[in-house]
Design an enzyme around this catalytic site. Sequence first.
Site, PDB file in Angstrom:
ATOM      1  N   ASP A  12     -34.972  54.993 -10.726  1.00  0.00           N
ATOM      2  CA  ASP A  12     -34.573  53.676 -11.208  1.00  0.00           C
ATOM      3  C   ASP A  12     -34.818  53.685 -12.715  1.00  0.00           C
ATOM      4  O   ASP A  12     -35.842  54.190 -13.185  1.00  0.00           O
ATOM      5  CB  ASP A  12     -35.416  52.586 -10.540  1.00  0.00           C
ATOM      6  CG  ASP A  12     -35.070  51.205 -11.058  1.00  0.00           C
ATOM      7  OD1 ASP A  12     -33.907  50.798 -10.917  1.00  0.00           O
ATOM      8  OD2 ASP A  12     -35.972  50.545 -11.615  1.00  0.00           O
ATOM      9  N   LYS A  13     -33.891  53.138 -13.497  1.00  0.00           N
ATOM     10  CA  LYS A  13     -33.999  53.254 -14.958  1.00  0.00           C
ATOM     11  C   LYS A  13     -35.115  52.395 -15.557  1.00  0.00           C
ATOM     12  O   LYS A  13     -36.053  52.903 -16.171  1.00  0.00           O
ATOM     13  CB  LYS A  13     -32.669  52.882 -15.623  1.00  0.00           C
ATOM     14  CG  LYS A  13     -32.714  52.998 -17.163  1.00  0.00           C
ATOM     15  CD  LYS A  13     -31.408  52.587 -17.795  1.00  0.00           C
ATOM     16  CE  LYS A  13     -31.268  51.088 -17.909  1.00  0.00           C
ATOM     17  NZ  LYS A  13     -32.207  50.483 -18.905  1.00  0.00           N
TER      18      LYS A  13
END
Length: 336
Positions: A12-13
């Site tokens: 997940d960024k």
Amino acid sequence: ERMRIVDAVLFDKTGTLTKGAHTVTDMAAAAGVTEDEVLRVAGAVEADSEHPLAKALVAVAQDRGLQATARDFRSLTGRGVQAVVDGTTYAVGGPALLREMAAAVPDELVRASHVWSARGAAVLHLVRLVEGGHAEAIGAFALEDEVRPEAREAIAVLREQGVRKIVMITGDARPVAEAVAADLGFRPGVDEVFAEVLPADKDKAVADLQARGYTVAMVGDGVNDAPALARADVGLAIGAGTDVAIESAGVILASSDPRGVTGVIRLSRASYRKMIQNLAWAAGYNVVAIPLAAGVLAWAGISLSPAVGAVLMSVSTIVVALNAQLLRRVRLTPGA
């Protein structure tokens, strides 16, 4: 045990590959509206939101003394938020919000958004809803989140460890996601970016990779990551993340440093090696010592007394335990 065979790592960024501390770096207003007015309304609409982007907007509005009261706050999952300010309904969100509301976007805001997205900034729009269901964007904001320096190292080490594919997933617009991916050193045509993904669809991205034959490790920290963490072959939750994410994961990283993922792979492979070594040692002892103690070769003058066999059994157990203790020498800490 599964972590040693992972060949795709999905990050997940926000808050994992980036610091998750956005700041407002630019803003623009449509004709007839001032930037202060746009910021005042946007800050009021976002006041009850817990999203990092919302907090950045609210902080800037408060710093400038631009206060307003919002009512009827509503979260539009994966798209933005909506509230009523001064009797008018407004919404703040990204590309998904503009598409859903079919909002008209003035040329000056379009040009500004393109410039900001090209440099990797997240872009939010303030949308005004008028009678008849018409929606128009009256302001835009550029928010930037710094990439973690250690994230680049983590990705490089994962490649050295034989991970075939590095994947990033985010709700941000695709130009923003691709700019961040380029900064992190993603390989075109090999690594992958899932952009503009709704929270409810993150687990579908994991399922898609699994359907393509990958063994997937998912790394995340938010409530929205929980279904994907649960679906992945191995879910890794950032220790500083939400309780829901931690409950859904199989591994909890003690810090927000993404290099911890490489340490988990290293530990998994080292543990498996010790399992094989200890199994070989224990099996080898039993194959040789027990038959001798039973007198299988007594006819040839070769025998092993039960007392000596019992001592060797104890020695075997000690050797296996000491060999397992050598796992303490495995370097797991980032930078070790």
